[in-house]
Design a protein around this motif. Structure first.
Motif, mmCIF file in Angstrom:
data_model
loop_
_atom_site.group_PDB
_atom_site.id
_atom_site.type_symbol
_atom_site.label_atom_id
_atom_site.label_comp_id
_atom_site.label_asym_id
_atom_site.label_seq_id
_atom_site.Cartn_x
_atom_site.Cartn_y
_atom_site.Cartn_z
ATOM 1 N N THR A 154 5.874 2.300 -6.950
ATOM 2 C CA THR A 154 5.622 3.708 -7.266
ATOM 3 C C THR A 154 4.200 4.058 -6.843
ATOM 4 O O THR A 154 3.263 3.315 -7.117
ATOM 5 C CB THR A 154 5.816 3.992 -8.773
ATOM 6 O OG1 THR A 154 4.761 3.377 -9.532
ATOM 7 C CG2 THR A 154 7.157 3.461 -9.257
ATOM 8 N N TYR A 155 4.072 5.206 -6.164
ATOM 9 C CA TYR A 155 2.775 5.640 -5.630
ATOM 10 C C TYR A 155 2.440 7.031 -6.165
ATOM 11 O O TYR A 155 3.228 7.964 -6.011
ATOM 12 C CB TYR A 155 2.808 5.685 -4.106
ATOM 13 C CG TYR A 155 3.333 4.433 -3.448
ATOM 14 C CD1 TYR A 155 2.672 3.213 -3.571
ATOM 15 C CD2 TYR A 155 4.513 4.475 -2.689
ATOM 16 C CE1 TYR A 155 3.158 2.065 -2.950
ATOM 17 C CE2 TYR A 155 4.996 3.331 -2.059
ATOM 18 C CZ TYR A 155 4.322 2.135 -2.199
ATOM 19 O OH TYR A 155 4.811 1.001 -1.593
ATOM 20 N N TYR A 156 1.265 7.138 -6.752
ATOM 21 C CA TYR A 156 0.790 8.433 -7.249
ATOM 22 C C TYR A 156 -0.075 9.052 -6.155
ATOM 23 O O TYR A 156 -1.177 8.567 -5.870
ATOM 24 C CB TYR A 156 -0.020 8.230 -8.531
ATOM 25 C CG TYR A 156 -0.389 9.510 -9.242
ATOM 26 C CD1 TYR A 156 0.580 10.244 -9.926
ATOM 27 C CD2 TYR A 156 -1.698 9.982 -9.255
ATOM 28 C CE1 TYR A 156 0.249 11.419 -10.588
ATOM 29 C CE2 TYR A 156 -2.033 11.150 -9.916
ATOM 30 C CZ TYR A 156 -1.058 11.863 -10.577
ATOM 31 O OH TYR A 156 -1.383 13.022 -11.225
ATOM 32 N N GLU A 200 2.086 -6.057 1.359
ATOM 33 C CA GLU A 200 1.814 -5.330 2.590
ATOM 34 C C GLU A 200 2.036 -3.827 2.396
ATOM 35 O O GLU A 200 1.273 -3.004 2.927
ATOM 36 C CB GLU A 200 2.713 -5.852 3.713
ATOM 37 C CG GLU A 200 2.564 -5.125 5.048
ATOM 38 C CD GLU A 200 1.158 -5.204 5.637
ATOM 39 O OE1 GLU A 200 0.821 -4.340 6.470
ATOM 40 O OE2 GLU A 200 0.394 -6.111 5.256
ATOM 41 N N ALA A 201 3.043 -3.454 1.631
ATOM 42 C CA ALA A 201 3.327 -2.036 1.404
ATOM 43 C C ALA A 201 2.160 -1.339 0.710
ATOM 44 O O ALA A 201 1.784 -0.216 1.061
ATOM 45 C CB ALA A 201 4.605 -1.889 0.573
ATOM 46 N N PHE A 202 1.551 -2.006 -0.268
ATOM 47 C CA PHE A 202 0.404 -1.431 -0.964
ATOM 48 C C PHE A 202 -0.829 -1.437 -0.069
ATOM 49 O O PHE A 202 -1.612 -0.472 -0.052
ATOM 50 C CB PHE A 202 0.133 -2.188 -2.266
ATOM 51 C CG PHE A 202 0.961 -1.716 -3.427
ATOM 52 C CD1 PHE A 202 0.443 -0.850 -4.377
ATOM 53 C CD2 PHE A 202 2.292 -2.121 -3.570
ATOM 54 C CE1 PHE A 202 1.206 -0.392 -5.441
ATOM 55 C CE2 PHE A 202 3.069 -1.675 -4.630
ATOM 56 C CZ PHE A 202 2.533 -0.806 -5.568
ATOM 57 N N ARG A 203 -1.033 -2.522 0.673
ATOM 58 C CA ARG A 203 -2.196 -2.616 1.566
ATOM 59 C C ARG A 203 -2.173 -1.510 2.616
ATOM 60 O O ARG A 203 -3.216 -0.928 2.944
ATOM 61 C CB ARG A 203 -2.207 -3.985 2.259
ATOM 62 C CG ARG A 203 -2.418 -5.187 1.354
ATOM 63 C CD ARG A 203 -3.814 -5.232 0.791
ATOM 64 N NE ARG A 203 -4.123 -6.541 0.217
ATOM 65 C CZ ARG A 203 -4.888 -6.737 -0.839
ATOM 66 N NH1 ARG A 203 -5.406 -5.685 -1.467
ATOM 67 N NH2 ARG A 203 -5.134 -7.948 -1.287
ATOM 68 N N LYS A 204 -1.001 -1.209 3.151
ATOM 69 C CA LYS A 204 -0.892 -0.169 4.186
ATOM 70 C C LYS A 204 -1.327 1.188 3.672
ATOM 71 O O LYS A 204 -1.786 2.039 4.435
ATOM 72 C CB LYS A 204 0.558 -0.082 4.693
ATOM 73 C CG LYS A 204 0.942 -1.153 5.675
ATOM 74 C CD LYS A 204 2.212 -0.814 6.434
ATOM 75 C CE LYS A 204 3.362 -0.469 5.502
ATOM 76 N NZ LYS A 204 4.636 -0.251 6.259
ATOM 77 N N ARG A 205 -1.184 1.400 2.380
ATOM 78 C CA ARG A 205 -1.578 2.669 1.768
ATOM 79 C C ARG A 205 -3.006 2.642 1.228
ATOM 80 O O ARG A 205 -3.461 3.612 0.629
ATOM 81 C CB ARG A 205 -0.613 3.018 0.634
ATOM 82 C CG ARG A 205 0.792 3.385 1.108
ATOM 83 C CD ARG A 205 1.737 3.532 -0.064
ATOM 84 N NE ARG A 205 3.042 4.037 0.337
ATOM 85 C CZ ARG A 205 3.414 5.307 0.340
ATOM 86 N NH1 ARG A 205 2.543 6.238 -0.053
ATOM 87 N NH2 ARG A 205 4.616 5.675 0.706
#
Length: 252
Positions: free
Chosen positions: A32-34, A63-68
């Motif tokens: 989940t991304y705020y 990787e998904a969090f790092r990309k953001r």
């Protein structure tokens, strides 16, 4: 076998975390991304109940969090996903903390004394809600308490219950919320009192106020996760009892 209570609470946390966030399914994880803030406490993943993630699942989540540009982070009930911690730690994640999850049923609720010189008010207008949110920001030590003051649609509609503590001077000195009720569950959160007004029973009184109102609306499982310090003791006075453990892990 996972108890119905734990499963229901984890499901509630998963649904509400996704409500005002962008989500992404990564293997057995719901990320989940705020979008309005990069705080790690607002951007985190929740594994599926009973999941046994693989090392590849963990690497893809990271990787998904790092990309953001976000800190890879997870929050979940230990009892709901007992196999996840070991795999995540092996993948480099470290334990931030283990937090008790406390529940208060209608039978457990304990009436609290009214704090002297303080009125508990349900904020209804945008202006009132902004004042409450600012008081919460100050209470939690936000660097700029005048940022992110806009109330959510659920707060404006009253679906999310809100309470603010107002001093005799008219100053709003604290606030808190109980999230929208789902399948009889709701979370009390954001209970904060500004410095100078602490130690007067305001936090306990606001917690009781929200819990009682949630019970009256059909929220039979009102829960919360206490912060550091004396919070667990304060909530215990109101009638909350530990029922599970919430685990927070991250990869810096």
């Amino acid at each position: 076998m996972l108890s119905e209570t734990i499963s229901a609470l984890q499901s509630y946390i998963r649904v509400t975390a996704a409500k005002f966030r962008e989500t992404e399914r990564i293997g057995p994880f719901l990320a989940t991304y705020y979008l309005e803030a990069d705080s790690p406490f607002l951007n985190y993943a929740i594994p599926d109940d009973g999941a046994v993630p693989t090392s590849d699942d963990v690497a893809r989540l990271t990787e998904a969090f790092r990309k953001r540009g976000l800190v890879p982070r997870l929050e979940f009930l230990t009892e709901a996903v007992p196999a996840a911690e070991a795999v995540l730690v092996e993948g480099g994640y470290t334990l931030e903390r283990r937090v008790p999850l406390m529940i208060c049923t209608p039978e457990q609720l304990v009436e609290q004394p009214k704090p002297a010189g303080i009125s508990l008010v349900t904020p209804k207008t945008s202006d009132e809600l902004r004042k409450m949110i600012r008081a919460q920001n100050v209470a939690f030590g936000e660097t700029d308490p005048d940022q992110h003051l806009e109330p959510s649609p659920d707060q404006l509609s009253g679906e999310t219950l809100s309470v603010m503590a107002v001093a005799e001077t008219g100053e709003v000195v604290g606030g808190g919320v109980a999230t929208a009720i789902l399948d009889g569950a709701t979370e009390v959160a954001g209970i904060g009192v500004i410095e100078g007004y602490r130690g007067r029973g305001i936090a306990a009184a606001m917690t009781e106020y929200l819990t009682r109102e949630a019970h009256s609306r059909g929220g039979h499982s009102v829960f919360l996760t206490p912060g550091a310090g004396q919070a667990e003791r304060v909530y215990g006075r109101v009638g909350f009892k530990t029922a599970a453990e919430c685990m927070h892990l991250s990869l810096i």
